[in-house]
Design a protein around this motif. Structure first.
Motif, PDB file in Angstrom:
ATOM      1  N   PHE A 184      12.683  22.177 -10.654  1.00 14.93           N
ATOM      2  CA  PHE A 184      12.671  22.753 -12.008  1.00 14.93           C
ATOM      3  C   PHE A 184      11.334  22.470 -12.678  1.00 14.93           C
ATOM      4  O   PHE A 184      10.693  23.370 -13.234  1.00 14.93           O
ATOM      5  CB  PHE A 184      13.817  22.163 -12.828  1.00 14.93           C
ATOM      6  CG  PHE A 184      13.889  22.675 -14.245  1.00 14.93           C
ATOM      7  CD1 PHE A 184      14.250  23.984 -14.504  1.00 14.93           C
ATOM      8  CD2 PHE A 184      13.601  21.834 -15.312  1.00 14.93           C
ATOM      9  CE1 PHE A 184      14.315  24.466 -15.814  1.00 14.93           C
ATOM     10  CE2 PHE A 184      13.666  22.298 -16.619  1.00 14.93           C
ATOM     11  CZ  PHE A 184      14.027  23.618 -16.874  1.00 14.93           C
ATOM     12  N   ALA A 185      10.888  21.219 -12.621  1.00 17.59           N
ATOM     13  CA  ALA A 185       9.589  20.853 -13.199  1.00 17.59           C
ATOM     14  C   ALA A 185       8.455  21.581 -12.494  1.00 17.59           C
ATOM     15  O   ALA A 185       7.489  22.040 -13.123  1.00 17.59           O
ATOM     16  CB  ALA A 185       9.385  19.338 -13.090  1.00 17.59           C
ATOM     17  N   ALA A 186       8.587  21.729 -11.163  1.00 15.62           N
ATOM     18  CA  ALA A 186       7.543  22.380 -10.376  1.00 15.62           C
ATOM     19  C   ALA A 186       7.363  23.834 -10.781  1.00 15.62           C
ATOM     20  O   ALA A 186       6.226  24.308 -10.982  1.00 15.62           O
ATOM     21  CB  ALA A 186       7.885  22.294  -8.888  1.00 15.62           C
ATOM     22  N   PHE A 187       8.451  24.552 -10.937  1.00 15.84           N
ATOM     23  CA  PHE A 187       8.323  25.982 -11.221  1.00 15.84           C
ATOM     24  C   PHE A 187       8.010  26.274 -12.679  1.00 15.84           C
ATOM     25  O   PHE A 187       7.455  27.331 -12.991  1.00 15.84           O
ATOM     26  CB  PHE A 187       9.564  26.727 -10.727  1.00 15.84           C
ATOM     27  CG  PHE A 187       9.560  26.909  -9.239  1.00 15.84           C
ATOM     28  CD1 PHE A 187       8.689  27.811  -8.645  1.00 15.84           C
ATOM     29  CD2 PHE A 187      10.375  26.149  -8.421  1.00 15.84           C
ATOM     30  CE1 PHE A 187       8.644  27.968  -7.273  1.00 15.84           C
ATOM     31  CE2 PHE A 187      10.352  26.291  -7.045  1.00 15.84           C
ATOM     32  CZ  PHE A 187       9.471  27.206  -6.464  1.00 15.84           C
ATOM     33  N   ALA A 189       1.795  27.201  -6.894  1.00 14.99           N
ATOM     34  CA  ALA A 189       1.202  28.363  -7.553  1.00 14.99           C
ATOM     35  C   ALA A 189      -0.089  28.785  -6.861  1.00 14.99           C
ATOM     36  O   ALA A 189      -0.332  29.979  -6.646  1.00 14.99           O
ATOM     37  CB  ALA A 189       0.944  28.053  -9.025  1.00 14.99           C
ATOM     38  N   LEU A 190      -0.915  27.821  -6.503  1.00 12.89           N
ATOM     39  CA  LEU A 190      -2.178  28.136  -5.838  1.00 12.89           C
ATOM     40  C   LEU A 190      -1.947  28.701  -4.444  1.00 12.89           C
ATOM     41  O   LEU A 190      -2.600  29.661  -4.027  1.00 12.89           O
ATOM     42  CB  LEU A 190      -3.048  26.881  -5.764  1.00 12.89           C
ATOM     43  CG  LEU A 190      -3.633  26.405  -7.100  1.00 12.89           C
ATOM     44  CD1 LEU A 190      -4.282  25.031  -6.945  1.00 12.89           C
ATOM     45  CD2 LEU A 190      -4.652  27.414  -7.627  1.00 12.89           C
ATOM     46  N   ALA A 191      -0.999  28.119  -3.710  1.00 14.97           N
ATOM     47  CA  ALA A 191      -0.681  28.616  -2.366  1.00 14.97           C
ATOM     48  C   ALA A 191      -0.171  30.050  -2.427  1.00 14.97           C
ATOM     49  O   ALA A 191      -0.572  30.906  -1.626  1.00 14.97           O
ATOM     50  CB  ALA A 191       0.357  27.715  -1.704  1.00 14.97           C
ATOM     51  N   VAL A 213       3.683  28.474 -15.834  1.00 14.33           N
ATOM     52  CA  VAL A 213       2.657  28.294 -16.871  1.00 14.33           C
ATOM     53  C   VAL A 213       1.271  28.530 -16.283  1.00 14.33           C
ATOM     54  O   VAL A 213       0.420  29.189 -16.895  1.00 14.33           O
ATOM     55  CB  VAL A 213       2.750  26.885 -17.487  1.00 14.33           C
ATOM     56  CG1 VAL A 213       1.555  26.616 -18.393  1.00 14.33           C
ATOM     57  CG2 VAL A 213       4.053  26.733 -18.268  1.00 14.33           C
ATOM     58  N   PHE A 214       1.040  28.013 -15.081  1.00  9.64           N
ATOM     59  CA  PHE A 214      -0.249  28.191 -14.409  1.00  9.64           C
ATOM     60  C   PHE A 214      -0.534  29.679 -14.193  1.00  9.64           C
ATOM     61  O   PHE A 214      -1.642  30.164 -14.474  1.00  9.64           O
ATOM     62  CB  PHE A 214      -0.240  27.460 -13.071  1.00  9.64           C
ATOM     63  CG  PHE A 214      -1.506  27.626 -12.274  1.00  9.64           C
ATOM     64  CD1 PHE A 214      -2.584  26.772 -12.478  1.00  9.64           C
ATOM     65  CD2 PHE A 214      -1.621  28.636 -11.320  1.00  9.64           C
ATOM     66  CE1 PHE A 214      -3.756  26.926 -11.746  1.00  9.64           C
ATOM     67  CE2 PHE A 214      -2.787  28.792 -10.592  1.00  9.64           C
ATOM     68  CZ  PHE A 214      -3.854  27.938 -10.799  1.00  9.64           C
ATOM     69  N   SER A 215       0.455  30.413 -13.710  1.00  3.54           N
ATOM     70  CA  SER A 215       0.269  31.842 -13.459  1.00  3.54           C
ATOM     71  C   SER A 215       0.043  32.600 -14.762  1.00  3.54           C
ATOM     72  O   SER A 215      -0.769  33.538 -14.812  1.00  3.54           O
ATOM     73  CB  SER A 215       1.493  32.414 -12.729  1.00  3.54           C
ATOM     74  OG  SER A 215       1.651  31.815 -11.462  1.00  3.54           O
ATOM     75  N   LEU A 216       0.746  32.204 -15.822  1.00  4.43           N
ATOM     76  CA  LEU A 216       0.572  32.865 -17.114  1.00  4.43           C
ATOM     77  C   LEU A 216      -0.831  32.619 -17.660  1.00  4.43           C
ATOM     78  O   LEU A 216      -1.464  33.530 -18.214  1.00  4.43           O
ATOM     79  CB  LEU A 216       1.620  32.353 -18.107  1.00  4.43           C
ATOM     80  CG  LEU A 216       1.685  33.070 -19.462  1.00  4.43           C
ATOM     81  CD1 LEU A 216       2.022  34.535 -19.261  1.00  4.43           C
ATOM     82  CD2 LEU A 216       2.722  32.409 -20.365  1.00  4.43           C
TER      83      LEU A 216
END
Length: 282
Positions: free
Chosen positions: A179-182, A73-75, A187-190
């Motif tokens: 699946f866990a990663a995305f 998400a950060l990348a 959630v991070f982006s939200l």
């Protein structure tokens, strides 16, 4: 394996082109970019969720997947922010060069180390220096460098985490891992949107591009995770990233009409040649 490599590179080039278009023409705010990322990651969640429907997932895979999700998400966030502040060809060349990090990390996974490859890395850095010339056609500044550098570091970390998982006893749980990663990335982006989705990011055109980027993200993550466990690091990362940057650079010049000075052209061509050399040198 060749088909997997072609599919991975194609997905990366298409994703790069669409990302450049969306940040230049439609989304330039942090909220808009995070909203777009959230929608893109949602596509990946559905795809990987279907793939892992009948499989089991270990705690190791879930924990590493969560970390992978935050880094991804950060990348992605800082890559899009860098594209809003600078040209596509320099942004992608700089960020793609992060393959140096996982490529050299192979020594920690029992792979042989090549001194000649390391020397070419320093040649690559010199050509990158040539590429960063500022002129009337190239608008880059402190913000661009800050965002590009952060994306560079997190992108490099992605490769290392791929190697960690595919070198473990749980490498067969690749769908559960992603699946866990995305889920974590979405959630991070939200959270970054602070609960306020940008209306500019959810119109029909942007949604369509978001779904395409989501499909590309799914393909390149699934394929690259598999390939990272099948090929040596000093071959896999330069091969995939070097090929993608060659084609993405052509897209930036031919489709987005980005103009290069003579010095920048030398830096770009030299950088591309260095990435390819890292792949070819034993």
């Amino acid at each position: 394996m060749i088909a997997m490599i072609v599919a991975s590179i194609s997905s990366m080039v298409l994703h790069n082109g669409l990302s450049n278009y969306i940040t230049k023409r439609k989304l330039q705010s942090g909220t808009g970019i995070n909203t777009f990322n959230f929608l893109m990651y949602a596509v990946c969640i559905v795809a990987f969720g279907v793939m892992m429907f009948t499989g089991s997932v270990s705690f190791f895979t879930v924990a590493l997947g969560v970390l992978f999700g935050v880094v991804t998400a950060l990348a992605g966030l800082y890559k899009l922010l860098a594209l809003t502040h600078g040209p596509m060809h320099l942004t992608l060349l700089f960020i793609t060069s992060s393959m140096i990090i996982p490529a050299l990390s192979g020594v920690f996974f029992g792979e042989t180390f090549s001194l000649y490859k390391l020397l070419v890395v320093f040649v690559l850095l010199y050509f990158l220096y040539l590429s960063f010339q500022k002129n009337a056609n190239t608008k880059i500044g402190g913000k661009w460098f800050f965002f590009a550098l952060l994306s560079f570091l997190f992108q490099g970390a992605i490769g290392i985490l791929q190697k960690v998982h595919q070198s473990s006893a749980y490498k067969a749980e690749s769908s559960g891992f992603l699946f866990a990663a995305f889920i974590c990335a979405a959630v991070f982006s939200l959270i970054k949107t602070k609960g306020r989705l940008d209306p500019a990011a959810i119109n029909k055109k942007v949604l369509f591009i978001g779904f395409l980027c989501g499909g590309c993200t799914f393909a390149m993550n699934f394929i690259n995770l598999k390939l990272s466990g099948m090929l040596p690091s000093q071959l896999f990362f330069p091969l995939i990233n070097g090929s993608a940057i060659v084609l993405s650079s052509l897209v930036s010049v031919l489709l987005f009409k980005e103009k290069l000075t003579r010095r920048q052209t030398i830096g770009l061509v030299g950088g591309i040649a260095s990435l390819i050399a890292i792949c070819l040198i034993p």
